[in-house]
Design a protein around this motif. Structure first.
Motif, mmCIF file in Angstrom:
data_model
loop_
_atom_site.group_PDB
_atom_site.id
_atom_site.type_symbol
_atom_site.label_atom_id
_atom_site.label_comp_id
_atom_site.label_asym_id
_atom_site.label_seq_id
_atom_site.Cartn_x
_atom_site.Cartn_y
_atom_site.Cartn_z
ATOM 1 N N ASP A 1 -15.719 32.829 -36.921
ATOM 2 C CA ASP A 1 -14.512 33.971 -36.859
ATOM 3 C C ASP A 1 -13.783 33.695 -35.546
ATOM 4 O O ASP A 1 -12.424 33.666 -35.587
ATOM 5 C CB ASP A 1 -15.202 35.299 -36.845
ATOM 6 N N TRP A 2 -14.460 33.257 -34.411
ATOM 7 C CA TRP A 2 -13.546 33.406 -32.903
ATOM 8 C C TRP A 2 -12.897 32.085 -33.044
ATOM 9 O O TRP A 2 -11.907 32.088 -32.343
ATOM 10 C CB TRP A 2 -14.629 33.317 -31.936
ATOM 11 N N LEU A 3 -13.254 30.871 -33.738
ATOM 12 C CA LEU A 3 -12.602 29.801 -33.799
ATOM 13 C C LEU A 3 -11.471 30.017 -34.554
ATOM 14 O O LEU A 3 -10.007 29.703 -34.415
ATOM 15 C CB LEU A 3 -13.379 28.754 -34.124
ATOM 16 N N GLY B 1 -9.823 32.799 -35.548
ATOM 17 C CA GLY B 1 -9.096 33.916 -35.244
ATOM 18 C C GLY B 1 -8.104 33.220 -34.146
ATOM 19 O O GLY B 1 -6.954 33.182 -34.086
ATOM 20 N N GLY B 2 -8.816 32.514 -33.350
ATOM 21 C CA GLY B 2 -7.859 31.678 -32.117
ATOM 22 C C GLY B 2 -6.967 30.687 -32.690
ATOM 23 O O GLY B 2 -5.824 30.717 -32.058
#
Length: 104
Positions: A65-67, A69-70
């Motif tokens: 998710d964090w990758l 989303g970024g």
């Protein structure tokens, strides 16, 4: 059969041609042009992020998710620039047309 990676890489050439042509058009709103270039930045960010997701987490980019989303943030910013640029162009065209209307 051609792989999806090869097809993706080959698809960059028509997009680069598109960018080359629209960057030479005086009618192309500059802000929208930056949005189209931002899409290229999104692709440039997404590729290494996807590789990192596979190598570090053993998952696809969509599953980290964090990758994900970024990377998607760059696509969102590009889309915002496109909307603002074309919106500005439409407003300017409307103002120009209103000034050219004969007074009754």
């Amino acid at each position: 059969m051609i792989s999806k990676e090869t097809l993706f890489a080959l698809s960059l050439f028509p997009y680069l041609g598109f960018l080359w042509f629209i960057s030479r058009s005086p009618q192309m709103p500059r802000l929208a042009l930056y949005g189209f270039y931002g899409t290229l930045v999104f692709v440039a960010i997404t590729i290494p992020a996807g590789i990192y997701a596979v190598l570090h987490y053993g998952k696809s980019l969509a599953d980290v998710d964090w990758l994900h989303g970024g990377a998607e943030l760059f696509l969102t910013l590009s889309n915002i620039l496109l909307v603002l640029g074309f919106g500005q162009a439409v407003r300017q065209l409307k103002m120009k047309n209103e000034k050219q209307k004969p007074q009754q």
